[in-house]
Design a protein around this motif. Structure first.
Motif, PDB file in Angstrom:
ATOM      1  N   GLY A   1       0.851  -1.185   0.000  1.00 51.93           N
ATOM      2  CA  GLY A   1       0.000   0.000   0.000  1.00 51.93           C
ATOM      3  C   GLY A   1       0.883   1.229   0.000  1.00 51.93           C
ATOM      4  O   GLY A   1       2.051   1.194  -0.398  1.00 51.93           O
ATOM      5  N   THR A   2       0.342   2.349   0.487  1.00 54.19           N
ATOM      6  CA  THR A   2       1.146   3.568   0.594  1.00 54.19           C
ATOM      7  C   THR A   2       2.373   3.318   1.463  1.00 54.19           C
ATOM      8  O   THR A   2       2.292   2.694   2.518  1.00 54.19           O
ATOM      9  N   VAL A   3       3.535   3.797   1.013  1.00 51.59           N
ATOM     10  CA  VAL A   3       4.791   3.660   1.764  1.00 51.59           C
ATOM     11  C   VAL A   3       5.396   5.049   1.920  1.00 51.59           C
ATOM     12  O   VAL A   3       5.571   5.783   0.935  1.00 51.59           O
ATOM     13  N   LYS A   4       5.731   5.423   3.140  1.00 52.75           N
ATOM     14  CA  LYS A   4       6.238   6.762   3.411  1.00 52.75           C
ATOM     15  C   LYS A   4       7.618   6.998   2.811  1.00 52.75           C
ATOM     16  O   LYS A   4       8.475   6.096   2.814  1.00 52.75           O
ATOM     17  N   ILE A   5       7.838   8.219   2.353  1.00 53.97           N
ATOM     18  CA  ILE A   5       9.161   8.674   1.931  1.00 53.97           C
ATOM     19  C   ILE A   5       9.892   9.137   3.189  1.00 53.97           C
ATOM     20  O   ILE A   5       9.399   9.997   3.918  1.00 53.97           O
ATOM     21  N   PRO A   6      11.102   8.608   3.473  1.00 52.10           N
ATOM     22  CA  PRO A   6      11.722   8.854   4.777  1.00 52.10           C
ATOM     23  C   PRO A   6      12.758   9.966   4.823  1.00 52.10           C
ATOM     24  O   PRO A   6      13.392  10.144   5.862  1.00 52.10           O
ATOM     25  N   ASP A   7      12.968  10.720   3.724  1.00 49.71           N
ATOM     26  CA  ASP A   7      14.082  11.679   3.725  1.00 49.71           C
ATOM     27  C   ASP A   7      13.626  13.023   3.178  1.00 49.71           C
ATOM     28  O   ASP A   7      12.673  13.128   2.393  1.00 49.71           O
ATOM     29  N   TRP A   8      14.341  14.070   3.598  1.00 49.70           N
ATOM     30  CA  TRP A   8      14.007  15.432   3.191  1.00 49.70           C
ATOM     31  C   TRP A   8      14.062  15.593   1.669  1.00 49.70           C
ATOM     32  O   TRP A   8      13.161  16.184   1.066  1.00 49.70           O
ATOM     33  N   ALA A   9      15.118  15.089   1.060  1.00 51.29           N
ATOM     34  CA  ALA A   9      15.279  15.288  -0.379  1.00 51.29           C
ATOM     35  C   ALA A   9      14.110  14.685  -1.149  1.00 51.29           C
ATOM     36  O   ALA A   9      13.569  15.302  -2.073  1.00 51.29           O
ATOM     37  N   GLY A  10      13.716  13.472  -0.775  1.00 53.38           N
ATOM     38  CA  GLY A  10      12.603  12.815  -1.462  1.00 53.38           C
ATOM     39  C   GLY A  10      11.292  13.541  -1.246  1.00 53.38           C
ATOM     40  O   GLY A  10      10.480  13.688  -2.172  1.00 53.38           O
ATOM     41  N   LEU A  11      11.046  14.016  -0.019  1.00 55.72           N
ATOM     42  CA  LEU A  11       9.805  14.734   0.270  1.00 55.72           C
ATOM     43  C   LEU A  11       9.733  16.040  -0.516  1.00 55.72           C
ATOM     44  O   LEU A  11       8.688  16.368  -1.106  1.00 55.72           O
ATOM     45  N   LEU A  12      10.822  16.793  -0.528  1.00 54.88           N
ATOM     46  CA  LEU A  12      10.795  18.086  -1.211  1.00 54.88           C
ATOM     47  C   LEU A  12      10.724  17.915  -2.724  1.00 54.88           C
ATOM     48  O   LEU A  12      10.074  18.720  -3.409  1.00 54.88           O
ATOM     49  N   ALA A  13      11.353  16.875  -3.251  1.00 57.68           N
ATOM     50  CA  ALA A  13      11.246  16.609  -4.696  1.00 57.68           C
ATOM     51  C   ALA A  13       9.806  16.271  -5.064  1.00 57.68           C
ATOM     52  O   ALA A  13       9.282  16.739  -6.074  1.00 57.68           O
ATOM     53  N   ALA A  14       9.154  15.445  -4.245  1.00 56.68           N
ATOM     54  CA  ALA A  14       7.761  15.091  -4.499  1.00 56.68           C
ATOM     55  C   ALA A  14       6.867  16.316  -4.384  1.00 56.68           C
ATOM     56  O   ALA A  14       5.911  16.490  -5.155  1.00 56.68           O
ATOM     57  N   ALA A  15       7.165  17.204  -3.420  1.00 57.09           N
ATOM     58  CA  ALA A  15       6.372  18.429  -3.267  1.00 57.09           C
ATOM     59  C   ALA A  15       6.527  19.327  -4.494  1.00 57.09           C
ATOM     60  O   ALA A  15       5.546  19.914  -4.966  1.00 57.09           O
ATOM     61  N   ARG A  16       7.741  19.416  -5.024  1.00 54.76           N
ATOM     62  CA  ARG A  16       7.952  20.240  -6.226  1.00 54.76           C
ATOM     63  C   ARG A  16       7.175  19.665  -7.409  1.00 54.76           C
ATOM     64  O   ARG A  16       6.582  20.413  -8.182  1.00 54.76           O
ATOM     65  N   ASP A  17       7.152  18.341  -7.528  1.00 55.00           N
ATOM     66  CA  ASP A  17       6.406  17.710  -8.623  1.00 55.00           C
ATOM     67  C   ASP A  17       4.920  17.979  -8.479  1.00 55.00           C
ATOM     68  O   ASP A  17       4.229  18.260  -9.462  1.00 55.00           O
ATOM     69  N   GLY A  18       4.431  17.937  -7.226  1.00 54.43           N
ATOM     70  CA  GLY A  18       3.020  18.205  -6.991  1.00 54.43           C
ATOM     71  C   GLY A  18       2.639  19.640  -7.281  1.00 54.43           C
ATOM     72  O   GLY A  18       1.558  19.931  -7.796  1.00 54.43           O
ATOM     73  N   ARG A  19       3.564  20.545  -6.958  1.00 49.23           N
ATOM     74  CA  ARG A  19       3.298  21.963  -7.186  1.00 49.23           C
ATOM     75  C   ARG A  19       3.268  22.269  -8.670  1.00 49.23           C
ATOM     76  O   ARG A  19       2.511  23.087  -9.136  1.00 49.23           O
TER      77      ARG A  19
END
Length: 449
Positions: free
Chosen positions: A431-449
């Motif tokens: 199922g959903t699996v958390k991203i555990p690092d800052w770089a991955g989270l911010l990259a995903a946020a940029r893609d979402g934006r």
């Protein structure tokens, strides 16, 4: 319109924002919810155990509040006095009022020899690791150990004991990050000792969480009858408050059972006070002093000692608030001094500054306790509305943040993180699996934006 900043997007912060935009006293209130992390929900995301799906579903309630038209989420925002952060004084220039809901981020320490030996960790470090907190160090927590000691008998102690004993296959359906799942799958821990310095009637866990320990597949929960019997209420718990009585009854059902050799064991121990962690270069055992009731709800030491062999120790003895640079702080209580949520500076309410949640009242209560706490603070803020509206905020937060070099993650960015975590789980066959690092989270946020 009354412009309010809420610092912190955990339950206390979201309940504060919700109370502000749903009230009918002051029309047109707008709220910016600021968080240091790019993800909302605080301890609901990063503190609730991954196998507690029902509690984690509270995120849906918090989501509804954050999606209100009068609320704006701004993650990846630093508040404080270090370079690039928004100082409390600057926030007061941008908003009519600021409510700090920053929780209690530090662990209480035992203050005993050997506490910092390799193999000794705070339970919060362990929880942050399996919850994919981006500040968590990528470590395996010595899961090659055979014996682990969890010091504490609250719900966090129950969580970490359960995660140590639970099979990895049962965690595969949760959002636990893949590296943590792999480490837990390779765990060799067979015995988990959960130890309290007082008796069963003084333990702080709730009955629902306690019962889960006895329902784990391939795991036996054990209590020493002769040890628990030191508690005056052990033989007849009928006079205890109902919640405490249920705990004692569950524990009585586990007492005196013959020990099984196969599988894993969770041993609940009582009337043992840690006095030292022992080991040559790493933890090898914990030395405890046997305690006994003092007749007034506490315990006294007996001078008798016992050692429990352990290669892993997790300390779960409570949380403590940490100072917010630029705000007053009560070091003794680990809170910001206040009266009904109004921050006190030199004993006087500071115009426009408020607190809610653990930084207001200390680390007590359950998630739902934050709702009345937030409502009390909001009532104080609304009572001050006329004076607050006399102030004239200048500028807007997002421009100020970008001028300071910060790049806030707005709601579409958070939705991008959610989408990336769903996609990650799909690639891993979970199922959903958390991203555990800052770089991955911010990259995903940029893609979402």
């Amino acid at each position: 319109m009354l412009r309010v900043a809420v610092v912190g997007s955990g339950p206390s912060g979201v309940f504060t924002a919700q109370a502000l935009v749903q009230q009918q006293t002051v029309p047109g209130v707008t709220v910016d919810v600021l968080d240091r992390l790019p993800c909302p929900y605080g301890l609901v995301r990063y503190g609730v155990a991954p196998d507690h799906e029902k509690i984690k579903s509270l995120q849906n309630t918090l989501r509804t509040a954050l999606e209100h038209p009068g609320v704006t989420f701004l993650g990846n925002v630093r508040v404080g006095e270090e370079p690039g952060a928004l100082a409390p004084q600057r926030l007061l220039e941008l908003y009519h009022a600021v409510v700090y809901c920053v929780g209690a981020a530090a662990d209480r320490r035992l203050g005993i020899p050997g506490e910092d030996l390799p193999g000794s960790f705070s339970a919060t470090e362990f929880v942050s690791w399996y919850s994919a907190h981006p500040d968590a160090a990528p470590r395996g927590f010595g899961l090659g150990a055979r014996s682990a000691v969890v010091i504490g008998v609250g719900n966090v102690a129950v969580d970490v004991a359960r995660l140590l004993a639970r099979g990895a296959d049962e965690l595969r359906r949760t959002d636990v990050p893949d590296a943590a799942l792999e480490a837990l799958a390779g765990s060799r821990v067979t015995d988990v000792h959960m130890v309290g310095r007082r008796g069963p009637a003084q333990a702080k866990f709730t009955t629902k969480e306690l019962r889960e320990l006895g329902a784990l597949t391939g795991v036996q929960a054990l209590v020493r009858d002769e040890e628990a019997a030191l508690d005056p209420a052990w033989a007849d718990p009928s006079a205890l408050p109902s919640a405490v009585r249920r705990n004692v009854e569950v524990l009585r059902g586990w007492a005196g059972q013959p020990e099984q050799e196969e599988g894993r064991r969770i041993r609940l121990r009582f009337f043992l006070r840690p006095v030292a962690l022992l080991g040559d270069g790493a933890v090898e055992a914990v030395r405890f002093e046997r305690t006994e009731p003092d007749g007034h709800g506490g315990v006294v030491g007996t001078g008798r000692h016992e050692e429990i062999a352990a290669q892993l120790v997790l300390r779960s003895v409570g949380y403590r608030g940490v100072p917010v640079p630029g705000l007053p702080f009560d070091v003794r209580n680990g809170t910001v001094p206040h009266v009904r949520g109004r921050v006190l500076r030199d004993g006087t309410p500071a115009p426009g500054e408020y607190v809610a949640g653990w930084i207001k009242r200390g680390p007590t209560g359950v998630i739902g306790t934050n709702r009345p706490c937030a409502k009390e603070t909001v009532a104080s803020l609304l009572a001050d509305a006329e004076a607050l509206l006399a102030r004239r905020p200048s500028g807007d937060a997002q421009s100020a943040l970008r001028a300071a070099g910060q790049e806030p993650v707005e709601w579409p960015g958070w939705l991008g993180i959610e989408a990336a975590e769903a996609a990650l789980g799909q690639r891993l066959g979970r199922g959903t699996v958390k991203i555990p690092d800052w770089a991955g989270l911010l990259a995903a946020a940029r893609d979402g934006r």
